[in-house]
Scaffold this motif. Sequence first.
Motif, short mmCIF file in Angstrom:
data_model
loop_
_atom_site.label_atom_id
_atom_site.label_comp_id
_atom_site.label_asym_id
_atom_site.label_seq_id
_atom_site.Cartn_x
_atom_site.Cartn_y
_atom_site.Cartn_z
N PRO A 10 -48.92 -12.89 -102.55
CA PRO A 10 -48.97 -11.54 -103.14
C PRO A 10 -48.46 -11.49 -104.56
CG PRO A 10 -47.33 -11.66 -101.37
CD PRO A 10 -48.14 -12.92 -101.31
N TRP A 91 -49.94 -15.41 -89.80
CA TRP A 91 -49.43 -15.56 -91.16
C TRP A 91 -48.32 -16.61 -91.20
CZ3 TRP A 91 -50.35 -14.38 -96.13
CH2 TRP A 91 -49.30 -14.54 -97.03
N HIS A 140 -57.72 -13.56 -94.84
CA HIS A 140 -57.38 -12.17 -94.51
C HIS A 140 -58.59 -11.42 -93.94
CE1 HIS A 140 -55.37 -8.25 -94.98
NE2 HIS A 140 -56.49 -7.82 -95.50
N LYS A 148 -52.68 -9.02 -90.63
CA LYS A 148 -51.65 -10.08 -90.70
C LYS A 148 -51.16 -10.24 -92.13
CE LYS A 148 -53.84 -12.22 -86.72
NZ LYS A 148 -54.75 -13.28 -86.26
N ASN A 149 -50.22 -9.38 -92.52
CA ASN A 149 -49.73 -9.34 -93.89
C ASN A 149 -48.38 -10.03 -94.00
OD1 ASN A 149 -51.94 -7.67 -94.86
ND2 ASN A 149 -51.06 -6.10 -93.55
N GLU A 166 -45.92 -5.14 -101.86
CA GLU A 166 -46.76 -5.98 -100.98
C GLU A 166 -47.95 -5.19 -100.47
OE1 GLU A 166 -48.53 -6.94 -97.48
OE2 GLU A 166 -46.76 -5.66 -97.21
N THR A 167 -47.72 -3.94 -100.10
CA THR A 167 -48.81 -3.11 -99.58
C THR A 167 -49.95 -2.99 -100.59
OG1 THR A 167 -47.11 -1.86 -98.42
CG2 THR A 167 -49.31 -0.89 -98.47
N ARG A 170 -52.73 -5.87 -100.62
CA ARG A 170 -53.48 -6.25 -99.42
C ARG A 170 -54.99 -6.25 -99.59
NH1 ARG A 170 -49.93 -2.98 -94.87
NH2 ARG A 170 -48.00 -4.17 -95.19
N ASP A 171 -55.50 -5.35 -100.45
CA ASP A 171 -56.94 -5.17 -100.55
C ASP A 171 -57.38 -5.40 -102.00
OD1 ASP A 171 -59.57 -4.38 -100.57
OD2 ASP A 171 -59.23 -2.46 -99.56
#
Length: 180
Positions: A10, A91, A140, A148-149, A166-167, A170-171
């Motif tokens: 990340p 993960w 992912h 699964k982060n 971190e959120t 994710r994408d």
Amino acid sequence: MQHTDDRLLPWHRIFLLQLENAMRLIHPDVSIPYWDWTHVSEQSVPAWLTGVLPTVTTPTRTIVVSRAPQTSANLAMIASNVPTIMGYPTWAQFAPDINGVHGAVHIWVGGTMSNPSTAAADPIFWMHHANLDRLWWLWHTTPGNAGKNPPLSDADAVMDPWSYTETDTRDITKLGYTYA
Ligand SMILES: [Cu+2]
């Protein structure tokens, strides 16, 4: 703390985004290419990069980029771990082993890339990390892996010196890019 198993991917996703956005201020069509060292035809320093060895001036030091690449067979041996890693269902299994392969490729390139405090001065650093970012995205988006982060919380979840959490990482489509 950028290189812990849980923060590596990340944090470097945001690092890559910063450079790509900075370059786009100079030319809007620029993208950071990925160096797919999992592919047998790319298991050497890309030919167009071999002569690209800049002298990089930072606020605190000057880095003369050098490399000492090992053999293609050695890179193939490192990359041979990737199919197993991509098949890991958690993960907790994926992160340390992809981190290990990540470091092995740094050492394989050698020179500036073999030292974490200088590695980013070598242009190949960004293409290596773009490939890791791509592999993470592939993992992912594998069916069953969506939630699964990295298990990061509090300060560990902030990709400092930037405010992304971190959120936010994710994408990649929300960050405005994709992989071809
Ligand atoms: Cu790295």
